[in-house]
Write a protein that holds these residues in place. Sequence first.
Motif, PDB file in Angstrom:
ATOM      1  N   ILE A 157       0.846  -1.206   0.000  1.00 28.87           N
ATOM      2  CA  ILE A 157       0.000   0.000   0.000  1.00 28.87           C
ATOM      3  C   ILE A 157       0.876   1.250   0.000  1.00 28.87           C
ATOM      4  CG2 ILE A 157      -1.620   1.342   1.409  1.00 28.87           C
ATOM      5  CD1 ILE A 157      -2.886  -1.374   2.201  1.00 28.87           C
ATOM      6  N   ALA A 161       1.036   4.113  -2.942  1.00 27.70           N
ATOM      7  CA  ALA A 161       0.813   5.535  -2.659  1.00 27.70           C
ATOM      8  C   ALA A 161       1.959   6.374  -3.194  1.00 27.70           C
ATOM      9  CB  ALA A 161       0.644   5.739  -1.154  1.00 27.70           C
ATOM     10  N   GLY A 164       1.913   6.467  -6.974  1.00 22.85           N
ATOM     11  CA  GLY A 164       0.791   7.300  -7.413  1.00 22.85           C
ATOM     12  C   GLY A 164       1.124   8.765  -7.338  1.00 22.85           C
ATOM     13  N   ILE A 165       1.799   9.189  -6.293  1.00 21.71           N
ATOM     14  CA  ILE A 165       2.201  10.601  -6.160  1.00 21.71           C
ATOM     15  C   ILE A 165       3.227  10.955  -7.232  1.00 21.71           C
ATOM     16  CG2 ILE A 165       3.438  12.217  -4.659  1.00 21.71           C
ATOM     17  CD1 ILE A 165       2.059  10.821  -2.276  1.00 21.71           C
TER      18      ILE A 165
END
Length: 173
Positions: A157, A161, A164-165
């Motif tokens: 996870i 994250a 994704g950023i």
Amino acid sequence: MSWMNSQLFLGKEPLQLEQIVDSPLLGIVEGPGFLAAATSDSITLLTRTGVLIDRLGQENLPGRIRKFGSKADSFFIDTPNGQFRTTSSFLSWTQAPSVNEQVAWSSQRPTPAAVRKQLLDTYQGGGISLQQFLLDLHSGRILGIGPWISDLSALAILLLAISGIINWRRLPR
């Protein structure tokens, strides 16, 4: 008295004996103020409340027990070597003539379903609560896998994250 998985039960309470009971009960007889429970290689003497008085092992018996019974104030065992008699002291055994008709031989009986269910609940417990299941699932201790799965999931996870950023910052505006 019942036997299940090397444990003797008086009612639904497990008896606290020093040794496990390896073989099923052959029979139980009542004496003056005590109970005697026989397996093929031992006789366990208990108070009526289930406190251990004594345990007679194979070394204290004239042979392996096939049947266990009583008559008046005497106790009898049937062995491959013949039938033997003792008194309530269980200190010495004497050969007895064939006494099948006079002795009340104890016998195994199937445990009634309701008692068996109580014993299983006592022996195995009532199962796992929903709260405990959720705690085990959350901590990763479910199914014996350990917390590694939980740690790997948290790491995945975190990587998603971060990626994704990074991808969001690269998009043209």
